[in-house]
Enzyme design. Sequence first.
Site, PDB file in Angstrom:
ATOM      1  N   LYS A  68       5.312  -3.633  -2.140  1.00  0.00           N
ATOM      2  CA  LYS A  68       4.511  -4.860  -2.162  1.00  0.00           C
ATOM      3  C   LYS A  68       4.123  -5.240  -3.593  1.00  0.00           C
ATOM      4  O   LYS A  68       4.241  -6.401  -3.990  1.00  0.00           O
ATOM      5  CB  LYS A  68       3.257  -4.692  -1.283  1.00  0.00           C
ATOM      6  CG  LYS A  68       3.580  -4.484   0.191  1.00  0.00           C
ATOM      7  CD  LYS A  68       2.339  -4.493   1.053  1.00  0.00           C
ATOM      8  CE  LYS A  68       1.468  -3.282   0.830  1.00  0.00           C
ATOM      9  NZ  LYS A  68       2.152  -2.014   1.226  1.00  0.00           N
ATOM     10  N   THR A  69       3.643  -4.282  -4.363  1.00  0.00           N
ATOM     11  CA  THR A  69       3.269  -4.575  -5.753  1.00  0.00           C
ATOM     12  C   THR A  69       4.483  -4.990  -6.567  1.00  0.00           C
ATOM     13  O   THR A  69       4.428  -5.924  -7.377  1.00  0.00           O
ATOM     14  CB  THR A  69       2.600  -3.347  -6.396  1.00  0.00           C
ATOM     15  OG1 THR A  69       1.438  -2.995  -5.640  1.00  0.00           O
ATOM     16  CG2 THR A  69       2.194  -3.635  -7.831  1.00  0.00           C
ATOM     17  N   ASP A 113      -4.287  -6.813  -4.358  1.00  0.00           N
ATOM     18  CA  ASP A 113      -3.879  -5.701  -3.513  1.00  0.00           C
ATOM     19  C   ASP A 113      -4.989  -5.362  -2.519  1.00  0.00           C
ATOM     20  O   ASP A 113      -6.170  -5.545  -2.826  1.00  0.00           O
ATOM     21  CB  ASP A 113      -3.565  -4.486  -4.390  1.00  0.00           C
ATOM     22  CG  ASP A 113      -2.754  -3.435  -3.652  1.00  0.00           C
ATOM     23  OD1 ASP A 113      -2.248  -3.735  -2.557  1.00  0.00           O
ATOM     24  OD2 ASP A 113      -2.626  -2.313  -4.179  1.00  0.00           O
ATOM     25  N   THR A 162      -2.184  -3.409   3.881  1.00  0.00           N
ATOM     26  CA  THR A 162      -1.641  -2.414   4.797  1.00  0.00           C
ATOM     27  C   THR A 162      -2.238  -2.566   6.188  1.00  0.00           C
ATOM     28  O   THR A 162      -1.818  -1.878   7.118  1.00  0.00           O
ATOM     29  CB  THR A 162      -1.941  -0.996   4.276  1.00  0.00           C
ATOM     30  OG1 THR A 162      -3.354  -0.860   4.085  1.00  0.00           O
ATOM     31  CG2 THR A 162      -1.239  -0.742   2.950  1.00  0.00           C
ATOM     32  N   ARG A 221       8.572   4.964  -2.555  1.00  0.00           N
ATOM     33  CA  ARG A 221       7.629   5.615  -3.474  1.00  0.00           C
ATOM     34  C   ARG A 221       7.704   7.130  -3.333  1.00  0.00           C
ATOM     35  O   ARG A 221       7.720   7.865  -4.329  1.00  0.00           O
ATOM     36  CB  ARG A 221       6.207   5.131  -3.196  1.00  0.00           C
ATOM     37  CG  ARG A 221       5.156   5.787  -4.105  1.00  0.00           C
ATOM     38  CD  ARG A 221       3.764   5.361  -3.702  1.00  0.00           C
ATOM     39  NE  ARG A 221       3.577   3.933  -3.896  1.00  0.00           N
ATOM     40  CZ  ARG A 221       2.562   3.236  -3.380  1.00  0.00           C
ATOM     41  NH1 ARG A 221       1.668   3.845  -2.603  1.00  0.00           N
ATOM     42  NH2 ARG A 221       2.452   1.949  -3.603  1.00  0.00           N
TER      43      ARG A 221
END
Length: 339
Positions: A68-69, A113, A162, A221
């Site tokens: 997402k980032t 975020d 999330t 990640r």
Amino acid sequence: MADDDITRPDPEDDAELAFEGALRPKSLTEFVGQTKVRGQLELLLRAAALQGRTPDHVLLAGPPGLGKTTLAMIVAHEGNRPLRMSSGPAIQHAGDLAAVLSSLVPGEVLFIDEIHRMARSAEEMLYLAMEDFRIDIMVGKGAGATSIPLELAPFTLVGATTRSGLLPNPLRDRFGFTAHLEFYDEQELEEVLRRAASLLDIDIDREALAEIAGRCRGTPRIANRLLRRVRDYALVHGKPADLETVRAALDLYDVDSLGLDRLDRAVVETILKRFGGGPVGLSTLAVSVGEEADTIESVVEPFLVRVGLVTRTPRGRIATPEAWQHFGMTRHTDGLFDA
């Protein structure tokens, strides 16, 4: 040894930091996976460029670690626009948000975020900012209070969450595009790892990459993190990054063949051994493993449910037959088990 020999940065450390930063894709063409979302974003950004306007606001929803980032950075990079980054927990008052919005330059991309964790007063201010690019500042209190409108530069808000269900409907509906990020399959993760290995200058074969891909819970990640641990293990022990080294490194870090870590196994083994496979309530389970109930529910359980080791029922959590098999145990009708 001279003092400057102690304090001078090691050029190899700088190079390592550069490699770590290079793992994050800079454009949609470099971004691996999420094929549908990439296509939708590309269309949105190209349409905005052809019309000479700022792109619509974008909401990125999905579990942690799926990009997402990175996608927010790509939205700014693809449009050659500046990027401002913040987070929901940092915006606890309407004034915090007003300070950020009023300092944006035309066309800037604002990334927030965990946007669902913003204060309610800030959320309500964001409604008007997203639609009309203005906010109302209240001056004074009581009967003498006045509202002063403040025009904002056109901007693109990229929100990441999330827990999209926690976003109020008025806020969710103001996003022009909502992307739902999915977990990666093993083939996509192998591609992520192959790219990362190339950037980190790691010589690793396909079998070793496939082994890592199968243990990283569908999350890039985690894949990149495990790859770095394998690199460290191979470097320290002077071994090639082959299948044997990967298995030894991941066993050392308590990552099993399904990607379960220490806490995952503690939860499942507690259900199996102490409660005969369940059902067991969340609070009881949390106390038994010595962890917060929120951590069990939001961090551990989603993966265990997804891989089919645990199911949620109105009576509590129950271990599946696959869990008994994975841990090498057999359940009897009287609730006892054989290891």
